[in-house]
Motif scaffolding. Structure first.
Motif, short mmCIF file in Angstrom:
data_model
loop_
_atom_site.label_atom_id
_atom_site.label_comp_id
_atom_site.label_asym_id
_atom_site.label_seq_id
_atom_site.Cartn_x
_atom_site.Cartn_y
_atom_site.Cartn_z
N CYS A 185 0.83 -1.22 0.00
CA CYS A 185 0.00 0.00 0.00
C CYS A 185 0.86 1.26 0.00
O CYS A 185 0.53 2.26 -0.65
CB CYS A 185 -0.94 0.00 1.20
N LEU A 186 1.96 1.22 0.74
CA LEU A 186 2.85 2.38 0.78
C LEU A 186 3.49 2.61 -0.59
O LEU A 186 3.66 3.77 -1.01
CB LEU A 186 3.92 2.18 1.86
N LEU A 187 3.85 1.54 -1.27
CA LEU A 187 4.38 1.67 -2.62
C LEU A 187 3.31 2.24 -3.56
O LEU A 187 3.60 3.08 -4.42
CB LEU A 187 4.86 0.31 -3.14
N TRP A 188 2.09 1.78 -3.38
CA TRP A 188 0.97 2.28 -4.19
C TRP A 188 0.77 3.78 -3.96
O TRP A 188 0.65 4.55 -4.91
CB TRP A 188 -0.30 1.51 -3.85
N GLN A 189 0.76 4.18 -2.71
CA GLN A 189 0.55 5.59 -2.39
C GLN A 189 1.67 6.46 -2.92
O GLN A 189 1.46 7.64 -3.26
CB GLN A 189 0.41 5.75 -0.87
N ALA A 190 2.88 5.90 -2.99
CA ALA A 190 4.02 6.66 -3.51
C ALA A 190 4.05 6.67 -5.03
O ALA A 190 4.87 7.39 -5.64
CB ALA A 190 5.33 6.06 -2.98
N GLY A 191 3.17 5.89 -5.65
CA GLY A 191 3.13 5.83 -7.11
C GLY A 191 4.28 5.04 -7.71
O GLY A 191 4.64 5.24 -8.87
N THR A 192 4.85 4.12 -6.91
CA THR A 192 6.02 3.36 -7.37
C THR A 192 5.81 1.85 -7.26
O THR A 192 6.78 1.11 -7.17
CB THR A 192 7.27 3.78 -6.56
N HIS A 193 4.57 1.39 -7.25
CA HIS A 193 4.34 -0.04 -7.09
C HIS A 193 4.79 -0.77 -8.36
O HIS A 193 4.27 -0.51 -9.45
CB HIS A 193 2.87 -0.34 -6.81
N PRO A 194 5.73 -1.70 -8.23
CA PRO A 194 6.28 -2.37 -9.43
C PRO A 194 5.32 -3.37 -10.07
O PRO A 194 5.53 -3.77 -11.22
CB PRO A 194 7.52 -3.09 -8.88
N ASP A 195 4.27 -3.76 -9.36
CA ASP A 195 3.34 -4.76 -9.89
C ASP A 195 2.06 -4.12 -10.44
O ASP A 195 1.08 -4.83 -10.72
CB ASP A 195 2.98 -5.79 -8.81
N TYR A 196 2.07 -2.80 -10.57
CA TYR A 196 0.93 -2.08 -11.12
C TYR A 196 1.36 -1.45 -12.45
O TYR A 196 2.36 -0.74 -12.52
CB TYR A 196 0.46 -0.99 -10.16
N LEU A 197 0.61 -1.75 -13.50
CA LEU A 197 0.93 -1.26 -14.84
C LEU A 197 -0.30 -0.59 -15.43
O LEU A 197 -1.40 -1.15 -15.39
CB LEU A 197 1.38 -2.41 -15.74
N ARG A 198 -0.14 0.59 -15.95
CA ARG A 198 -1.26 1.32 -16.55
C ARG A 198 -0.82 1.90 -17.89
O ARG A 198 0.24 2.52 -17.99
CB ARG A 198 -1.73 2.45 -15.62
N ILE A 199 -1.63 1.69 -18.89
CA ILE A 199 -1.36 2.31 -20.19
C ILE A 199 -2.62 3.01 -20.67
O ILE A 199 -3.75 2.56 -20.44
CB ILE A 199 -0.87 1.29 -21.23
N GLU A 200 -2.42 4.12 -21.34
CA GLU A 200 -3.51 4.86 -21.95
C GLU A 200 -2.93 5.68 -23.10
O GLU A 200 -1.73 6.01 -23.10
CB GLU A 200 -4.20 5.78 -20.93
N PRO A 201 -3.71 6.00 -24.08
CA PRO A 201 -3.18 6.70 -25.25
C PRO A 201 -2.85 8.15 -24.95
O PRO A 201 -3.49 8.79 -24.10
CB PRO A 201 -4.32 6.59 -26.26
N GLU A 202 -1.84 8.66 -25.64
CA GLU A 202 -1.56 10.09 -25.57
C GLU A 202 -2.64 10.84 -26.33
O GLU A 202 -3.38 10.26 -27.14
CB GLU A 202 -0.18 10.38 -26.16
N GLN A 203 -2.71 12.13 -26.08
CA GLN A 203 -3.72 12.96 -26.73
C GLN A 203 -3.62 12.84 -28.25
O GLN A 203 -2.57 13.08 -28.83
CB GLN A 203 -3.55 14.43 -26.31
N GLY A 204 -4.73 12.44 -28.87
CA GLY A 204 -4.76 12.35 -30.32
C GLY A 204 -4.06 11.15 -30.91
O GLY A 204 -3.92 11.06 -32.14
N LYS A 205 -3.60 10.22 -30.07
CA LYS A 205 -2.88 9.06 -30.57
C LYS A 205 -3.58 7.77 -30.15
O LYS A 205 -4.53 7.77 -29.37
CB LYS A 205 -1.43 9.07 -30.07
N GLN A 206 -3.07 6.65 -30.68
CA GLN A 206 -3.59 5.33 -30.33
C GLN A 206 -2.60 4.58 -29.45
O GLN A 206 -1.44 4.97 -29.32
CB GLN A 206 -3.87 4.52 -31.60
#
Length: 329
Positions: free
Chosen positions: A76-97
């Motif tokens: 949870c502390l890693l999650w709160q710090a935004g550095t959890h190594p087992d969490y991966l998120r991807i999303e497109p950049e503006q105007g891209k795929q």
């Protein structure tokens, strides 16, 4: 918006929590993505729950499941710090795929053992904007999902996902607030009783947008209230001076329009004593607006002290409204 709750999502949370507690939560869920409805908050709360060491420990010993991530374990502390190594998120950049290389990279990472010895969570936001190659690469991973890995697939146009991808997701419908719910929510976070039915109906599908509009409007009204009380001061930075003055001028214009329609603006009745007749108030507001426009032009000139100039203008506005009140008698 980080601390804002979304009560209409509670039934969805309870549904997902019940599935997770009973070890019935599938490795891939699908959701209609609407940032304005609080889906990001929901997905992040679920990701934190799935990554939490305490949640995993409770499940392994058969104890009563936690209702949310504990917030204190290492994960949870890693999650709160935004550095959890087992969490991966991807999303497109503006105007891209979302390209195939990014999806392949994610597929490679989830094949590895979890760094914290628990679950891995992958969020793919706006998944309907994957290229065909990326969608096919994701499909291969979903067909043989790695152990202890949870995919959260959120798509703005959910039906645009490949049918083969949708068939491998358990889709959860995202609820919208009812009128009573959104009315209470806006009152809680904006401090305003909204009576406009059309606005409430729009808020049902775009609550965060409407809240931001109401909060911005409330801040603007408060600037005009300070003018009416003779408490209007501006910062030293010229850009901020111009910005605040423009906001006040817009509010003066709106207040003047209200008086022309036969209504006393609430901001005046709440901040000016013994208001004059509508026609007198209307003229005072018109003069304040016109002189304010001149002030706005003047403060852009070199050698002008905007603080002194605007303080004098604000005092004139107050005197004008108060004199109008005296004339009423």
């Amino acid at each position: 918006m980080a601390n804002i709750g979304f009560p209409w999502l509670r039934p969805l949370w309870q549904q997902v929590l019940s599935a997770a507690a009973g070890q019935r939560l599938p490795h891939a869920i699908g959701l209609q993505y609407s940032q304005d409805l609080g889906i990001d908050s929901f997905l992040n709360q679920l990701a934190a729950y799935l990554l939490c060491n305490s949640v995993s420990n409770q499940a392994s010993i058969g104890a009563s499941p936690l209702k949310k991530a504990c917030g204190t374990c290492k994960s949870c502390l890693l999650w709160q710090a935004g550095t959890h190594p087992d969490y991966l998120r991807i999303e497109p950049e503006q105007g891209k795929q979302i390209g195939v290389d990014l999806v392949r990279e994610i597929a490679h990472k989830v094949q590895q053992t979890a760094s914290q010895g628990g679950n891995k969570v992958v969020q793919i936001i706006a998944a309907d904007r994957m290229t065909p190659q990326a969608a096919n690469a994701l499909l291969k991973t979903l067909e043989e999902p790695p152990e202890n890995t949870y995919f959260q697939i959120a798509a703005v146009r959910y039906t645009q996902l490949l049918p083969t991808i949708r068939s491998r997701l358990l889709s959860y419908p995202v609820p919208q607030p009812n009128i009573a719910e959104i009315s209470e929510w806006l009152k809680q976070h904006a401090g305003i009783d909204v009576a406009d039915t059309l606005l409430l109906e729009r808020a049902q599908s775009a609550p965060l947008q409407v809240l931001a509009e109401l909060q911005a409007n409330e801040q603007s009204v408060q600037l005009l209230a300070r003018v009416c009380r003779g408490e209007f001061t501006v910062p030293k930075e010229l850009e901020s001076v111009q910005q605040q003055l423009k906001i006040v001028l817009k509010e003066l214009q709106l207040a003047h329009r209200e008086t022309l329609q036969g209504t006393i603006p609430v901001v005046l009745s709440a901040n000016v004593r013994n208001l004059a007749a509508l026609t007198t108030i209307s003229k005072a507001l018109e003069n304040a607006y016109r002189s304010g426009i001149q002030i706005l032009r003047t403060v852009q000139n070199a050698g002008v002290n905007p603080q002194i100039l605007i303080a004098a203008w604000s005092a004139d506005v107050v005197r004008s409204l108060n004199v109008a009140a005296v004339k009423k008698g």
